[in-house]
Design a protein around this motif. Structure first.
Motif, PDB file in Angstrom:
ATOM      1  N   ALA A  47     -32.569 -24.688 -10.052  1.00 47.55           N
ATOM      2  CA  ALA A  47     -33.770 -24.186  -9.381  1.00 47.55           C
ATOM      3  C   ALA A  47     -34.269 -25.153  -8.322  1.00 47.55           C
ATOM      4  O   ALA A  47     -34.631 -24.756  -7.208  1.00 47.55           O
ATOM      5  CB  ALA A  47     -34.866 -23.914 -10.419  1.00 47.55           C
ATOM      6  N   MET A  48     -34.264 -26.446  -8.628  1.00 47.97           N
ATOM      7  CA  MET A  48     -34.748 -27.429  -7.666  1.00 47.97           C
ATOM      8  C   MET A  48     -33.820 -27.546  -6.468  1.00 47.97           C
ATOM      9  O   MET A  48     -34.259 -27.857  -5.358  1.00 47.97           O
ATOM     10  CB  MET A  48     -34.906 -28.791  -8.342  1.00 47.97           C
ATOM     11  CG  MET A  48     -35.999 -28.841  -9.403  1.00 47.97           C
ATOM     12  SD  MET A  48     -37.610 -28.303  -8.784  1.00 47.97           S
ATOM     13  CE  MET A  48     -37.905 -29.520  -7.504  1.00 47.97           C
ATOM     14  N   SER A  49     -32.529 -27.304  -6.663  1.00 47.56           N
ATOM     15  CA  SER A  49     -31.614 -27.366  -5.527  1.00 47.56           C
ATOM     16  C   SER A  49     -31.922 -26.264  -4.519  1.00 47.56           C
ATOM     17  O   SER A  49     -31.719 -26.436  -3.309  1.00 47.56           O
ATOM     18  CB  SER A  49     -30.164 -27.250  -6.012  1.00 47.56           C
ATOM     19  OG  SER A  49     -29.876 -25.940  -6.483  1.00 47.56           O
ATOM     20  N   HIS A  50     -32.403 -25.123  -5.005  1.00 47.95           N
ATOM     21  CA  HIS A  50     -32.833 -24.053  -4.100  1.00 47.95           C
ATOM     22  C   HIS A  50     -34.205 -24.354  -3.505  1.00 47.95           C
ATOM     23  O   HIS A  50     -34.509 -23.930  -2.395  1.00 47.95           O
ATOM     24  CB  HIS A  50     -32.894 -22.716  -4.840  1.00 47.95           C
ATOM     25  CG  HIS A  50     -31.551 -22.233  -5.318  1.00 47.95           C
ATOM     26  ND1 HIS A  50     -30.977 -22.715  -6.459  1.00 47.95           N
ATOM     27  CD2 HIS A  50     -30.684 -21.328  -4.816  1.00 47.95           C
ATOM     28  CE1 HIS A  50     -29.804 -22.114  -6.645  1.00 47.95           C
ATOM     29  NE2 HIS A  50     -29.606 -21.271  -5.665  1.00 47.95           N
ATOM     30  N   ALA A  51     -35.011 -25.087  -4.251  1.00 42.28           N
ATOM     31  CA  ALA A  51     -36.390 -25.324  -3.820  1.00 42.28           C
ATOM     32  C   ALA A  51     -36.465 -26.186  -2.568  1.00 42.28           C
ATOM     33  O   ALA A  51     -37.425 -26.074  -1.796  1.00 42.28           O
ATOM     34  CB  ALA A  51     -37.176 -25.990  -4.954  1.00 42.28           C
ATOM     35  N   ILE A  52     -35.478 -27.037  -2.339  1.00 41.86           N
ATOM     36  CA  ILE A  52     -35.529 -27.911  -1.163  1.00 41.86           C
ATOM     37  C   ILE A  52     -35.162 -27.185   0.121  1.00 41.86           C
ATOM     38  O   ILE A  52     -35.354 -27.722   1.220  1.00 41.86           O
ATOM     39  CB  ILE A  52     -34.610 -29.135  -1.341  1.00 41.86           C
ATOM     40  CG1 ILE A  52     -33.135 -28.700  -1.334  1.00 41.86           C
ATOM     41  CG2 ILE A  52     -34.964 -29.897  -2.606  1.00 41.86           C
ATOM     42  CD1 ILE A  52     -32.168 -29.871  -1.390  1.00 41.86           C
ATOM     43  N   LEU A  53     -34.646 -25.954  -0.003  1.00 36.47           N
ATOM     44  CA  LEU A  53     -34.135 -25.256   1.175  1.00 36.47           C
ATOM     45  C   LEU A  53     -35.184 -24.993   2.256  1.00 36.47           C
ATOM     46  O   LEU A  53     -34.917 -25.227   3.445  1.00 36.47           O
ATOM     47  CB  LEU A  53     -33.465 -23.942   0.747  1.00 36.47           C
ATOM     48  CG  LEU A  53     -32.815 -23.120   1.861  1.00 36.47           C
ATOM     49  CD1 LEU A  53     -31.797 -23.949   2.628  1.00 36.47           C
ATOM     50  CD2 LEU A  53     -32.149 -21.877   1.278  1.00 36.47           C
TER      51      LEU A  53
END
Length: 289
Positions: A47-53
């Motif tokens: 989830a956090m990897s998508h959040a930085i987008l």
């Protein structure tokens, strides 16, 4: 053998930079992945990897494919999503996993929309899947800095991190470090995802963080050994993935993650802890154990 294994890294500078960046990511991201797994927060990393987008996309819209603005944007976006999801779960009836899922889905859609407004499909693929073969000196210095910060933080707070994984309530009862360690750990997760984003993109950076950690757990129960083994698996995955992508003309990021996935599947089958083949061969022994 030399032409297949060594020559690509000797003859081409882009392969040397890709190897250096991948090895640095393995050193820092894989131990963080071990703690994510032990905390049962593996999907939080995704989830956090998508959040930085969205933050990275904002940096891209303003400055193009420049590393510093995209990195700062990614860090800010990751922090906003983490704080926002935590606030929703704390002040409403919704659990943290549901609020985090909602925030990361919004972030992913917003980030893709932002990149599409200015960039081409090639730019979108760069942001989502990274370009490990195009790492420049600035990206390498960033990844190296993240690795140094991560390893130093793990060395200083190792016992507290292990204690919080095993019994967070006990740590909070005997020490005031509990909240500090928790937020420090979330910061390390975001930092390493931002570093992985430079090489593997937002969609694959969590793969190098979690797959070696998950594979290592099939071989040992000691946290130190698990972290070291995860790093070794990450390094092997990066080496093999880069070689496969070079010789077979395949995308490098997916190749690295697929090699790590193959090692995970083999570990699940033949690993010394909870291996599937052992359970199939001796089902009664495992039931009575």
């Amino acid at each position: 053998m030399y032409d297949f294994l060594v020559a690509p890294f000797v003859e081409f500078g882009f392969m040397q930079r890709a190897l250096a960046g991948s090895l640095l990511l393995s050193l820092s991201a894989c131990p963080v992945g071990v703690f994510l797994m032990l905390r049962r927060m593996s999907l939080t990393g995704d989830a956090m990897s998508h959040a930085i987008l969205p933050g990275a996309a904002a940096g891209f819209l303003l400055y193009g494919l420049q590393i510093v603005p995209m990195t700062i944007g990614g860090l800010v976006a990751g922090a906003i999503v983490a704080v926002g999801a935590g606030a929703v779960s704390r002040f409403t009836l919704q659990k943290e996993d549901a609020s985090l899922a909602a925030f990361y889905l919004i972030s992913l859609a917003l980030g893709v929309m932002m990149v599409s407004l200015r960039g081409s499909s090639v730019d979108l693929m760069h942001v989502l899947f990274g370009t490990v073969l195009a790492l420049d000196d600035a990206a390498l210095w960033l990844i190296a800095g993240i690795a140094v910060v991560t390893l130093a933080s793990l060395a200083v707070f190792w016992r507290a991190l292990v204690a919080e994984c095993l019994d967070p309530l006990f740590l909070r009862s005997v020490s005031r470090l509990g909240p500090l360690v928790h937020f420090l750990f979330l910061g390390l997760v975001v930092l390493n995802l931002v570093g992985g984003f430079q090489a593997l993109g937002t969609l694959l950076s969590v793969g190098l963080m979690m797959l070696p950690a998950a594979a290592a757990r099939f071989w040992t129960s000691r946290v130190v050994t698990m972290a070291a083994l995860a790093v070794v698996i990450g390094i092997v995955s990066c080496l093999a993935g880069l070689l496969v992508s070079y010789h077979a003309a395949l995308p490098s990021g997916p190749a690295v993650v697929l090699i790590a996935g193959a090692i995970y599947l083999v570990s699940a089958l033949v690993g010394t802890r909870g291996a599937l083949l052992a359970r199939v061969s001796h089902p009664h022994r495992h039931r009575t154990a």
